[in-house]
Motif scaffolding. Structure first.
Motif, PDB file in Angstrom:
ATOM      1  N   ASP A 139      -2.272 -40.859  -6.080  1.00 38.05           N
ATOM      2  CA  ASP A 139      -3.535 -40.778  -5.407  1.00 38.05           C
ATOM      3  C   ASP A 139      -3.503 -40.291  -3.922  1.00 38.05           C
ATOM      4  OD1 ASP A 139      -4.671 -41.763  -7.658  1.00 38.05           O
ATOM      5  OD2 ASP A 139      -5.055 -43.683  -7.185  1.00 38.05           O
ATOM      6  N   LYS A 142      -2.662 -36.649  -3.898  1.00 39.22           N
ATOM      7  CA  LYS A 142      -3.929 -35.795  -4.011  1.00 39.22           C
ATOM      8  C   LYS A 142      -4.738 -35.618  -2.647  1.00 39.22           C
ATOM      9  CE  LYS A 142      -4.649 -36.569  -9.068  1.00 39.22           C
ATOM     10  NZ  LYS A 142      -5.240 -37.207 -10.310  1.00 39.22           N
ATOM     11  N   ARG A 143      -4.755 -36.936  -2.288  1.00 43.90           N
ATOM     12  CA  ARG A 143      -5.856 -36.976  -0.989  1.00 43.90           C
ATOM     13  C   ARG A 143      -5.300 -36.192   0.259  1.00 43.90           C
ATOM     14  NH1 ARG A 143      -6.626 -41.013   3.420  1.00 43.90           N
ATOM     15  NH2 ARG A 143      -4.932 -42.210   2.606  1.00 43.90           N
TER      16      ARG A 143
END
Length: 234
Positions: A139, A142-143
């Protein structure tokens, strides 16, 4: 003070705390070596783009001013001191770009600190890929890519705002007199490097597409890192 300025200051405080913690833990120098290695990796992975004249400055700006092993503590301290004043004179898109630049630097440092804690053995392509997989920060990875994409979009818009170039140029002397030259050089280099690109998507899309591909391969347990490692030897 604008909410954008508040977010910038909060991130600057966060990364300063991270640096201080890393120094106390004795991991600051290993993180810097990792950052240097990863910058070299980026230039190898994106060798074709990095050699194109209109992209060279933007690629160098990223590895020198947004991510690399350079000591950003003075620039960050300067920014924390004057960000409310910047919010009063810079266009909102410029402040959003600054927010993204600080955010990606803060998140990247956190990811690097975590990766170092999972690194077993010397820093090379296989050990890096293995530590990346062990850290399993999908996550956040991705950020990180999303923030970089948004930063590219903001910088592309900023360079077309009338008068911004003159504002930055005229601010150099006052910045020097106020002891803010490192901050001014950061802003000026970012502006000039992206001004040369033309359509920013021609640069940012292939870079981030490749980085997403690498990210998914590294975190895919079915991919054997010993034989199909997407990380090149540096």
């Amino acid at each position: 003070m604008s909410s954008i300025a508040d977010i910038i200051i909060a991130d600057l405080r966060r990364i300063q705390a991270q640096r201080e913690l890393a120094e106390k833990m004795g991991t600051l120098e290993p993180v810097k070596r990792l950052q240097e290695w990863q910058c070299a990796r980026l230039l190898v992975t994106h060798d074709t783009l990095a050699k194109e004249s209109r992209y060279q400055a933007a690629m160098q700006f990223f590895v020198d001013e947004l991510y690399g092993p350079k000591d950003f503590s003075q620039r960050d301290a300067d920014l924390a001191r004057v960000v409310p004043k910047l919010a009063a004179v810079l266009p909102e898109k410029a402040m959003l770009a600054l927010k993204d630049a600080v955010a990606v630097n803060t998140l990247s440092f956190d990811l690097d600190l975590d990766l170092i804690n999972h690194l077993d053995g010397p820093l090379n392509a296989f050990n890096y890929a293995t530590a990346y997989r062990k850290s399993n920060r999908l996550d956040d990875r991705k950020r990180q890519i999303d923030i970089i994409y948004h930063l590219g979009e903001q910088l592309a818009d900023v360079v077309h705002i009338r008068g911004v170039s003159m504002i930055i140029k005229l601010a150099r002397k006052p910045a020097q007199l106020a002891g803010l030259l490192s901050l001014h050089e950061f802003l000026e280099q970012g502006f000039q490097s992206f001004k040369k690109i033309g359509d920013v998507h021609d640069f940012i899309n292939p870079v981030l597409s490749k980085e997403r591909e690498i990210m998914h391969a590294l975190l895919d347990e079915s991919v054997c890192l010993a034989t199909n490692n997407p990380i090149p030897e540096v």
